[in-house]
Design a protein around this motif. Structure first.
Motif, PDB file in Angstrom:
ATOM      1  N   GLY A 177       0.815  -1.212   0.000  1.00  0.00           N
ATOM      2  CA  GLY A 177       0.000   0.000   0.000  1.00  0.00           C
ATOM      3  C   GLY A 177       0.847   1.260   0.000  1.00  0.00           C
ATOM      4  N   ILE A 178       1.940   1.244   0.758  1.00  0.00           N
ATOM      5  CA  ILE A 178       2.831   2.403   0.799  1.00  0.00           C
ATOM      6  C   ILE A 178       3.510   2.603  -0.546  1.00  0.00           C
ATOM      7  N   ASP A 179       4.007   1.524  -1.140  1.00  0.00           N
ATOM      8  CA  ASP A 179       4.644   1.642  -2.453  1.00  0.00           C
ATOM      9  C   ASP A 179       3.655   2.068  -3.533  1.00  0.00           C
ATOM     10  N   LEU A 180       2.399   1.724  -3.342  1.00  0.00           N
ATOM     11  CA  LEU A 180       1.367   2.084  -4.314  1.00  0.00           C
ATOM     12  C   LEU A 180       0.953   3.546  -4.171  1.00  0.00           C
ATOM     13  N   ALA A 181       0.818   4.020  -2.937  1.00  0.00           N
ATOM     14  CA  ALA A 181       0.260   5.354  -2.693  1.00  0.00           C
ATOM     15  C   ALA A 181       1.296   6.471  -2.759  1.00  0.00           C
ATOM     16  N   LEU A 182       2.564   6.164  -2.449  1.00  0.00           N
ATOM     17  CA  LEU A 182       3.579   7.213  -2.382  1.00  0.00           C
ATOM     18  C   LEU A 182       4.378   7.278  -3.678  1.00  0.00           C
ATOM     19  N   GLY A 183       4.630   8.496  -4.110  1.00  0.00           N
ATOM     20  CA  GLY A 183       5.227   8.697  -5.426  1.00  0.00           C
ATOM     21  C   GLY A 183       6.737   8.706  -5.451  1.00  0.00           C
ATOM     22  N   SER A 184       7.274   9.107  -6.592  1.00  0.00           N
ATOM     23  CA  SER A 184       8.723   9.057  -6.800  1.00  0.00           C
ATOM     24  C   SER A 184       9.475  10.062  -5.948  1.00  0.00           C
ATOM     25  N   VAL A 185       8.778  11.017  -5.343  1.00  0.00           N
ATOM     26  CA  VAL A 185       9.452  12.010  -4.498  1.00  0.00           C
ATOM     27  C   VAL A 185      10.134  11.350  -3.299  1.00  0.00           C
ATOM     28  N   ILE A 186       9.663  10.173  -2.887  1.00  0.00           N
ATOM     29  CA  ILE A 186      10.299   9.514  -1.740  1.00  0.00           C
ATOM     30  C   ILE A 186      11.433   8.587  -2.174  1.00  0.00           C
ATOM     31  N   ASP A 187      11.752   8.583  -3.475  1.00  0.00           N
ATOM     32  CA  ASP A 187      12.889   7.803  -3.951  1.00  0.00           C
ATOM     33  C   ASP A 187      14.153   8.643  -4.041  1.00  0.00           C
ATOM     34  N   GLN A 188      14.084   9.875  -3.551  1.00  0.00           N
ATOM     35  CA  GLN A 188      15.290  10.694  -3.461  1.00  0.00           C
ATOM     36  C   GLN A 188      16.020  10.370  -2.155  1.00  0.00           C
ATOM     37  N   THR A 189      17.324  10.542  -2.162  1.00  0.00           N
ATOM     38  CA  THR A 189      18.122  10.241  -0.973  1.00  0.00           C
ATOM     39  C   THR A 189      17.870  11.276   0.110  1.00  0.00           C
ATOM     40  N   ALA A 190      17.573  10.821   1.309  1.00  0.00           N
ATOM     41  CA  ALA A 190      17.332  11.713   2.438  1.00  0.00           C
ATOM     42  C   ALA A 190      18.653  12.249   2.970  1.00  0.00           C
ATOM     43  N   THR A 191      18.665  13.510   3.380  1.00  0.00           N
ATOM     44  CA  THR A 191      19.847  14.054   4.030  1.00  0.00           C
ATOM     45  C   THR A 191      19.999  13.388   5.398  1.00  0.00           C
ATOM     46  N   HIS A 224      11.434   3.256 -15.649  1.00  0.00           N
ATOM     47  CA  HIS A 224      11.490   4.061 -14.421  1.00  0.00           C
ATOM     48  C   HIS A 224      12.038   3.232 -13.258  1.00  0.00           C
ATOM     49  N   TRP A 225      11.612   1.994 -13.202  1.00  0.00           N
ATOM     50  CA  TRP A 225      12.030   1.096 -12.121  1.00  0.00           C
ATOM     51  C   TRP A 225      13.513   0.764 -12.248  1.00  0.00           C
ATOM     52  N   SER A 226      13.955   0.465 -13.464  1.00  0.00           N
ATOM     53  CA  SER A 226      15.335   0.007 -13.673  1.00  0.00           C
ATOM     54  C   SER A 226      16.361   1.107 -13.420  1.00  0.00           C
ATOM     55  N   VAL A 227      16.011   2.364 -13.712  1.00  0.00           N
ATOM     56  CA  VAL A 227      16.966   3.459 -13.522  1.00  0.00           C
ATOM     57  C   VAL A 227      16.797   4.147 -12.173  1.00  0.00           C
ATOM     58  N   ILE A 270      14.095   5.864 -10.951  1.00  0.00           N
ATOM     59  CA  ILE A 270      13.225   7.042 -10.837  1.00  0.00           C
ATOM     60  C   ILE A 270      12.151   6.790  -9.785  1.00  0.00           C
ATOM     61  N   GLN A 271      11.571   5.596  -9.797  1.00  0.00           N
ATOM     62  CA  GLN A 271      10.630   5.184  -8.760  1.00  0.00           C
ATOM     63  C   GLN A 271      10.734   3.678  -8.573  1.00  0.00           C
ATOM     64  N   VAL A 272      10.729   3.276  -7.320  1.00  0.00           N
ATOM     65  CA  VAL A 272      10.711   1.855  -6.980  1.00  0.00           C
ATOM     66  C   VAL A 272       9.269   1.452  -6.731  1.00  0.00           C
ATOM     67  N   PHE A 273       8.832   0.384  -7.386  1.00  0.00           N
ATOM     68  CA  PHE A 273       7.457  -0.081  -7.268  1.00  0.00           C
ATOM     69  C   PHE A 273       7.392  -1.315  -6.371  1.00  0.00           C
ATOM     70  N   ALA A 274       6.197  -1.665  -5.964  1.00  0.00           N
ATOM     71  CA  ALA A 274       6.011  -2.824  -5.091  1.00  0.00           C
ATOM     72  C   ALA A 274       6.359  -4.103  -5.847  1.00  0.00           C
ATOM     73  N   PRO A 275       7.339  -4.877  -5.389  1.00  0.00           N
ATOM     74  CA  PRO A 275       7.708  -6.117  -6.094  1.00  0.00           C
ATOM     75  C   PRO A 275       6.560  -7.110  -6.218  1.00  0.00           C
ATOM     76  N   VAL A 276       5.627  -7.060  -5.275  1.00  0.00           N
ATOM     77  CA  VAL A 276       4.521  -8.028  -5.305  1.00  0.00           C
ATOM     78  C   VAL A 276       3.584  -7.773  -6.470  1.00  0.00           C
ATOM     79  N   LEU A 277       3.734  -6.631  -7.160  1.00  0.00           N
ATOM     80  CA  LEU A 277       2.893  -6.332  -8.322  1.00  0.00           C
ATOM     81  C   LEU A 277       3.338  -7.087  -9.570  1.00  0.00           C
ATOM     82  N   ILE A 278       4.538  -7.646  -9.559  1.00  0.00           N
ATOM     83  CA  ILE A 278       5.112  -8.243 -10.777  1.00  0.00           C
ATOM     84  C   ILE A 278       4.201  -9.286 -11.425  1.00  0.00           C
ATOM     85  N   PRO A 279       3.623 -10.238 -10.667  1.00  0.00           N
ATOM     86  CA  PRO A 279       2.741 -11.222 -11.335  1.00  0.00           C
ATOM     87  C   PRO A 279       1.561 -10.558 -12.046  1.00  0.00           C
ATOM     88  N   LEU A 280       0.978  -9.532 -11.446  1.00  0.00           N
ATOM     89  CA  LEU A 280      -0.147  -8.835 -12.061  1.00  0.00           C
ATOM     90  C   LEU A 280       0.294  -8.067 -13.298  1.00  0.00           C
TER      91      LEU A 280
END
Length: 391
Positions: free
Chosen positions: A190-204, A356-359, A361-371
């Motif tokens: 749910g978190i990976d689904l609802a939160l966007g690519s902005v949280i894939d930036q490195t935190a200070t 986007h996933w491979s480079v 930009i955004q990491v997606f939920a791995p459990v989505l792969i079968p779907l």
């Protein structure tokens, strides 16, 4: 003792504390509570512990308390407009609660002078007044942990220098979150689904302190002002989580199993459609409408709420809101000619998602792969079928 009676006693105690001076023997500690067993407490908790035996003070102030009396609570939560509270407990009651929850509690005594202790105590009391106790919550920038850091920096009157611990490795916000969750869980998905690519930036380094565990880590090495005096003079564990045989959730209700079954079902139906030279319109309608509705919700989280973490969400590449219109067309025996182009567009969108996933930009939920694989197969078949049908 009922909760209402206890709350009344705490309130009366707080009222008696206003304008009270701490003695030189008073101590102020930061409490760090370990993760719990539910999603809402999976990231731990932080609090201030004010203790002064000569003044009969032994209280815990903690931010991040829900106010369920807020009108339209769940609507405001979804919109990112929910105000949280500062709460106060007797220390013994606070400890008993977390012992019952079997959560580790660590204590760091701060090396503050008498004036700084009083200033922090006065700040917390002022903050607890009814007109001041509410604040606009933000999971990353204004939560129970960041409040500890920010209140302390404001109250003590001199800068606190946070040094990077030895072997510190900066991480993205998403990684910091997911390190506290099981990948194959509905909460993680749910978190990976609802939160966007902005949280894939490195935190200070300082931004890591949205998690209580990093409040504890950075406070351990922090110094006060230019004196190089350690902020923490004593660090100890008040309670250690006990090993217990917890009831593990069943694999058969986990997202990877459920989505795997759904994906396999789509592939099997597609295979039989191919063998029989037909198209299961009910399946195409269901897939399109469900992915469209999910996309519409993600779009609303992005543009119709005050949540900063739901922006730039590329899950829209597979859950596309206009799929709802596509579903209506696919329910018909003879869809419009543009449907083939739309399906090709969706296939390109899935390819973009993989990019986007491979480079990173955004990491997606791995459990989505079968779907996702099932969607690729279904879209390819629909293009093949509809093209041949036009011939």
């Amino acid at each position: 003792m009922s909760l209402r009676v206890l709350a009344l006693l705490v309130l009366l105690s707080i009222q008696n504390l206003f304008a009270q001076q701490l003695s030189p023997e008073a101590s102020i500690r930061v409490l760090t509570i370990g993760p719990g067993y539910n999603l809402n407490d999976a990231f731990g908790h932080s609090a201030f512990h004010i203790q002064d035996h000569s003044q009969n003070i032994d209280m815990v102030f903690n931010y991040g308390v829900y106010d369920f009396d807020t009108p339209n609570f769940y609507t405001k939560f979804a919109q990112g407009k929910l105000h949280y509270l500062i709460g106060v407990n007797y220390f013994d009651d606070f400890m008993l609660m977390y012992k019952r929850q079997n959560r580790t509690v660590q204590s760091q005594e701060l090396d503050l002078d008498t004036g700084q202790k009083q200033a922090l105590f006065d700040y917390l009391l002022e903050n607890y007044k009814p007109e001041n106790r509410r604040y606009l919550y933000d999971f990353f920038y204004n939560n129970c942990a960041t409040k500890i850091r920010d209140v302390l920096q404001t109250a003590v009157g001199e800068p606190i220098v946070f040094h990077e611990p030895e072997a510190f490795q900066p991480q993205t916000f998403r990684t910091l979150i997911q390190d506290n969750l099981k990948t194959n869980s509905w909460g993680s998905m749910g978190i990976d689904l609802a939160l966007g690519s902005v949280i894939d930036q490195t935190a200070t380094a300082e931004e890591h302190m949205f998690l209580p565990e990093y409040i504890h880590t950075f406070f351990s090495s922090a110094t006060l002002g230019n004196s190089n005096k350690k902020l923490v003079k004593q660090d100890k564990t008040l309670y250690t989580k006990q090993a217990i045989n917890s009831n593990k959730s069943s694999f058969f209700t986990s997202p990877i199993f459920v989505l795997g079954v759904i994906g396999l079902f789509i592939v099997i139906i597609t295979y039989f459609d191919f063998i029989k030279g037909k198209r299961s319109r009910w399946l195409d309608f269901t897939i399109s409408v469900l992915t469209g509705v999910i996309g519409l919700l993600l779009l609303l989280l992005w543009f119709a709420t005050d949540h900063t973490a739901t922006a730039q969400n590329y899950n829209l590449l597979w859950a596309f809101p206009l799929n709802i219109i596509l579903g209506i067309q696919l329910l018909k025996k003879q869809p419009k000619p543009w449907v083939i182009k739309f399906l090709k567009f969706l296939f390109i969108m899935l390819a973009l998602m993989a990019f986007h996933w491979s480079v990173g930009i955004q990491v997606f939920a791995p459990v989505l792969i079968p779907l996702l694989l099932a969607l690729v197969i279904r879209y390819m078949y629909l293009v093949y079928y509809l093209k041949n049908e036009k011939l």
